[in-house]
Scaffold this active site. Structure first.
Site, short mmCIF file in Angstrom:
data_model
loop_
_atom_site.label_atom_id
_atom_site.label_comp_id
_atom_site.label_asym_id
_atom_site.label_seq_id
_atom_site.Cartn_x
_atom_site.Cartn_y
_atom_site.Cartn_z
N SER A 60 0.83 -1.21 0.00
CA SER A 60 0.00 0.00 0.00
C SER A 60 0.86 1.26 0.00
O SER A 60 2.00 1.26 0.44
CB SER A 60 -0.91 0.03 1.22
OG SER A 60 -1.66 -1.15 1.32
N1 SAH Z 1 -0.92 -4.95 4.02
C1 SAH Z 1 -0.22 -5.25 2.80
C2 SAH Z 1 -1.06 -4.86 1.59
C3 SAH Z 1 -1.02 -5.96 0.57
S1 SAH Z 1 -2.21 -5.92 -0.70
C4 SAH Z 1 1.16 -4.61 2.78
O1 SAH Z 1 1.48 -3.85 3.69
O2 SAH Z 1 1.94 -4.90 1.87
C5 SAH Z 1 -3.48 -6.96 -0.05
C6 SAH Z 1 -3.11 -8.39 0.29
O3 SAH Z 1 -4.32 -9.05 0.68
C7 SAH Z 1 -2.53 -9.22 -0.86
O4 SAH Z 1 -1.31 -9.77 -0.46
C8 SAH Z 1 -3.59 -10.30 -1.10
O5 SAH Z 1 -3.04 -11.56 -1.47
C9 SAH Z 1 -4.24 -10.39 0.26
N2 SAH Z 1 -5.58 -10.97 0.25
C10 SAH Z 1 -6.57 -10.83 -0.67
N3 SAH Z 1 -7.65 -11.53 -0.30
C11 SAH Z 1 -7.34 -12.16 0.88
C12 SAH Z 1 -8.05 -13.03 1.75
N4 SAH Z 1 -9.30 -13.43 1.51
N5 SAH Z 1 -7.41 -13.45 2.86
C13 SAH Z 1 -6.15 -13.07 3.15
N6 SAH Z 1 -5.43 -12.23 2.36
C14 SAH Z 1 -6.02 -11.79 1.24
#
Ligand code: SAH
Length: 212
Positions: A60
């Site tokens: 993000s």
């Molecule tokens: N907090 C992260 C943001 C990553 S983007 C950071 O600081 O980098 C969002 C993430 O959510 C992705 O890695 C994606 O694989 C994950 N995601 C999407 N759907 C999900 C679910 N149902 N359960 C767990 N993770 C999920």
């Protein structure tokens, strides 16, 4: 390009954009974001942008990380936080410096493994990771006084609402991909849930099922 000066400049930018919590700003200043992206992206790690982390996912934007963290802590410091969507592990790393314990769930195992390695390298040991579909939360450690979701569902998952403690706070982007998503602030009191709509945001979708 990953120097302290570059990080100071990022913090100045976050201040300009309205982040005021000094603890949050200090953690953003010291956390090495470049270790959470591929080496090829290092030079861009302290720009205020989301960056690709592979598997079609993104780390993000620093402003969003700071804003969501600031809001999550606005009612006091919770003793634990549940994060859904570990991704690069950066958001959980920021939280780990501000709250005693962080639980984070990720559906893509390769991302989870990388995040785990990063925590090891940085000697961060108050984050527990789980590989599963985070729509189901992580009931064993609940209820949680604070929940942060970093991928957008079309509706708030019922299990997450159930795992929010009375007096607790959840921050979650909701909406379709490629259309308007809203950042929602949900609080729970004895009578139920109170929902407040904050900023317009853009997150990757919360998907069903765990892979890897
Ligand atoms: N907090 C992260 C943001 C990553 S983007 C950071 O600081 O980098 C969002 C993430 O959510 C992705 O890695 C994606 O694989 C994950 N995601 C999407 N759907 C999900 C679910 N149902 N359960 C767990 N993770 C999920």
């Amino acid at each position: 390009m990953t120097s302290q000066r570059t990080r100071d400049r990022l913090v100045a930018r976050l201040r300009e954009k309205g982040i005021t919590n000094e603890q949050v700003l200090e953690v953003m200043r010291t956390m090495p974001r470049h270790l959470f992206v591929d080496e090829a992206m290092n030079s861009r790690a302290y720009e205020d942008d989301a960056l690709p982390i592979g598997h079609g996912q993104t780390i993000s934007q620093p402003f969003i990380v700071a804003r969501m963290t600031e809001i999550l802590l606005s009612r006091g410091i919770p003793d634990k936080v549940l994060e859904v969507g570990t991704g690069s592990g950066y958001q959980a790393a920021i939280l780990s410096q501000l709250v005693p314990r962080v639980y984070s769930v990720e559906r893509i195992i390769a991302l989870q493994r990388q995040a785990r390695e990063r925590y090891h390298q940085l000697h961060i040991n108050n984050i527990e990771l789980k590989h599963s579909d985070g729509s189901w939360g992580w009931p064993q450690h609940g209820p949680y006084p604070a929940i942060m979701v970093t991928a957008a569902p079309e509706q708030v998952p019922e299990s997450l609402l159930q795992q929010l403690a009375v007096g607790g706070i959840m921050i979650i982007p909701v909406g379709r991909q490629n259309s308007a998503q809203s950042l929602l602030l949900i609080t729970r009191d004895e009578d139920g849930f109170i929902e407040e709509e904050l900023d317009a945001v853009r997150f990757v979708p919360l998907l069903n099922g765990a892979i890897g």
